[in-house]
Every structure is written in structure tokens, then in C-alpha cells.
Design an enzyme around this catalytic site. Structure first.
Site, short mmCIF file in Angstrom:
data_model
loop_
_atom_site.label_atom_id
_atom_site.label_comp_id
_atom_site.label_asym_id
_atom_site.label_seq_id
_atom_site.Cartn_x
_atom_site.Cartn_y
_atom_site.Cartn_z
N SER A 165 0.83 -1.20 0.00
CA SER A 165 0.00 0.00 0.00
C SER A 165 0.87 1.26 0.00
O SER A 165 1.69 1.44 -0.91
CB SER A 165 -0.96 -0.04 1.20
OG SER A 165 -1.95 0.95 1.11
N ASP A 260 -9.82 -3.67 -5.42
CA ASP A 260 -9.10 -2.60 -4.75
C ASP A 260 -9.22 -1.32 -5.58
O ASP A 260 -8.98 -1.35 -6.79
CB ASP A 260 -7.62 -3.01 -4.64
CG ASP A 260 -6.72 -1.97 -4.02
OD1 ASP A 260 -7.21 -0.91 -3.60
OD2 ASP A 260 -5.50 -2.23 -3.96
N HIS A 290 -7.99 -4.71 -1.12
CA HIS A 290 -6.84 -3.99 -0.59
C HIS A 290 -6.63 -4.40 0.86
O HIS A 290 -7.50 -4.21 1.70
CB HIS A 290 -7.09 -2.48 -0.67
CG HIS A 290 -5.87 -1.67 -0.36
ND1 HIS A 290 -4.96 -1.30 -1.33
CD2 HIS A 290 -5.38 -1.18 0.81
CE1 HIS A 290 -4.00 -0.59 -0.77
NE2 HIS A 290 -4.22 -0.51 0.54
#
Length: 331
Positions: A165, A260, A290
Site C-alpha cells: 500500500s 481494490d 486492498h
């Protein structure tokens, strides 16, 4: 989600619903970063033993000029012969939350599976330290790891940046910074669902805006905290997809999830690198969300993704022994 069929795998849907019920409404009911951290830190943790590795050591390394030292956590695998790849790992959390403890299990798993030395970096967080503080901390930690790889049992010529991320974004950015500043040389950048463009205007941002745990509103809030009122989201050190020339960057292994909001920009960055002649491998998981990478014990796709990152890391040492052939790209 707005009435369309659920695209998550059944196991992922159960996990997403459970996490969403406990996670703060970032950018909605919760807009204060300190309060967000307090809520997340108070969430119950599973009463399980962390994955075993050879050793774990907390250290503080020099930060960029004028800043305090940077806490890092060094993970070494078992006592098999070295030297090994040296991985500098940047945690996720939107540059606002997270730290050494939040990602301890994931880094342990990666250390154990890859056989590499991992240096997990506790870079400064926004909004208290907005962009580019995290970038400068990340680069300072990389320089330290490169200088001390031999001491750590790692191979200085098999140096890797990796993260998930926001940490995947930092890894991509640090590969660019290392190219711009003359090193250190990197053997690989491993990017797990990175944010690569602050514009947030892709198809996947719209298709996955709600219903898949990490929602578009929360991601926008993270960007706002990170950039602050004066930050330039278009700068290549914030949005690596906007880098003018990506040729000559290290080989990349990029993980994306179909549910995501960041999916399309991660895949676009993979294609951008590939077009510029950078060797790229991609691992795309259509039914994942995600954050799925953190659950290799619960999700088969997460175990597969972690194994793929670990194998890409392990290959850096083998490639060096075989004359530096990193192989081609895969989609």
C-alpha cells in the site's frame, strides 16, 4: 458496491465484512489521525504466536539531515548459510497509521519464506510529518541498510525495496530517488498494491469505491493527510506514475487486487515500467481486496501472493550468481 454481483471470493467477503465492522470510518466519522490510530491500536489481536524467524532486533538508524533517528526492526532468518538478499520494507497505512508492530507478522512471514534479511522501517507519519518526510526517511534507511548489509548477514548486491500500500508507493519512489541520487543499486522493487497516482480517477476507483473494505473515501483522506495543504500530489516522489523517465529502474514485482480502488494504477505502473524496458512480473488477484496480503493463513491468494514476493526476492541472489539475468516480464 451498488447492486452489482459481488466480485470477492467467498472467504474474502467474510473477512472484509468482519474487518469493515471494526475499522474506523476514515474521512467520514473519523477525521483526526490521532483518534484513528487510537481506535486501530485498540482493536483486538488474535491470540496466536508470531511466525518464528532466526532473530529480531530493534535498532535506531540515522535519519535525514536535521531529523531524529529512524526506528527499524531487523529480521534474520534461520542460521542457514548466507549472505542473503537484504530487503528494506516499508509498511502500509496510508502514510498515517501503522508501524513496526502492525506489520510484524507480515514481515516475519516474508523473512521466513524468502530466506532474506529484512529491515522494517518506522518512517515518520503524516499529518504531523507530511510529504516528503516519509520519502526522506525511507531513503535514509535504505542508505543505512546498504552500508550495513554485510554486518546484517545480507548481500549488498542483492538489495531490495518492498512494501504494501503506502509502503509499496514508498518503495517505487525510493527506486526513483536512488536512480536520481546515484544509488544504492537495487536488485528489485516489490510493490504490493501501491498507490501510484494522487489523481484517484481510475475505473477501479469508481468500481471499488465502497463495499470492499478500503474504500475510496478513506484513500482520499490518506492522501489529504499525507500531502497536507501545500503538498504537490503530482510530484514524482508522491505519484511515481507521473515520473517522466522510468527507464533504468530496477526490476519490479507488482501485486494487485481486482477489488481494490488502487488496482488500475498499480497495473498501469507495471505497464509503464514494462514499456520502458524494465523487467516486470505481475501477480493479479481478481477476487481480492486492498489489504489481503496480510492474511496468508486465511486466504489461499494471500499465501500465493506472499510466496510470489518471497520467490522474487530470493531470485535476486540467484540472478547475481548467474550473471544478473532477472528474467522477462509476465502479466
Amino acid at each position: 458496491m451498488t447492486g452489482e454481483p459481488d466480485r470477492l471470493t467467498p472467504g474474502a467477503r467474510t473477512l472484509v465484512d468482519l474487518m469493515a465492522s471494526a475499522f474506523p470510518d476514515l474521512g467520514g466519522a473519523v477525521t483526526d489521525a490521532v483518534e484513528a490510530r487510537r481506535i486501530i491500536d485498540a482493536l483486538p489481536r488474535p491470540p496466536v504466536e508470531p511466525p518464528a524467524v532466526g532473530s529480531v532486533e530493534d535498532r535506531t538508524v540515522p535519519g535525514p539531515s536535521g531529523s531524529p533517528g529512524i526506528p527499524v526492526r531487523v529480521y534474520r532468518p534461520d542460521a542457514a548459510p548466507g549472505p542473503r538478499p537484504t530487503v528494506v520494507y516499508f509498511h502500509g497505512g496510508g502514510w498515517v497509521i501503522g508501524g513496526l508492530d502492525s506489520h510484524d507478522d507480515s514481515v516475519r512471514e516474508l523473512c521466513r519464506t524468502s530466506g532474506a534479511v529484512l529491515v522494517s522501517v518506522d518512517y515518520r507519519l503524516a499529518p504531523e510529518a507530511p510529504f516528503p518526510a516519509a520519502v526522506e526517511d525511507a531513503y535514509a534507511a535504505l542508505l543505512w541498510a546498504a552500508d550495513h548489509a554485510g554486518e546484517l548477514g545480507g548481500d549488498p548486491d542483492a538489495l531490495v525495496v518492498a512494501g504494501d500500500s503506502a509502503g509499496g508507493t514508498l518503495s517505487a519512489v525510493i527506486a526513483i530517488v536512488a536512480k536520481e541520487r546515484g544509488g544504492p543499486a537495487l536488485a528489485l522493487q516489490a510493490l504490493v498494491y501501491p498507490a501510484t497516482d494522487s489523481a484517484q480517477d481510475t475505473r477501479s476507483y469508481r468500481a471499488n469505491a465502497t463495499g470492499y473494505f478500503m474504500e475510496a473515501g478513506a484513500l482520499r483522506w490518506f492522501w489529504e493527510q499525507y500531502l497536507g495543504p501545500d503538498g504537490d500530489g503530482g510530484h514524482r516522489h508522491a505519484s511515481p506514475l507521473r515520473t517522466g523517465d522510468v527507464s533504468g529502474l530496477p526490476p519490479a514485482h507488482i501485486v494487485t487486487a481486482g477489488c481494490d480502488p488502487l488496482c488500475d494504477e498499480g497495473r498501469a505502473y507495471a505497464q509503464r515500467l514494462r514499456t520502458a524496458g524494465v523487467p516486470v512480473t505481475e501477480a493479479h488477484y481478481p477476487g481480492m481486496f486492498h489489504g489481503f496480503f496480510a492474511f496468508p493463513g486465511l486466504l489461499a491468494d494471500a499465501r500465493d501472493a506472499l510466496t510470489g514476493v518471497a520467490e522474487a526476492i530470493a531470485r535476486t541472489a540467484k540472478d547475481r550468481k548467474n550473471g544478473g539475468d532477472h528474467g522477462g516480464s509476465a502479466g
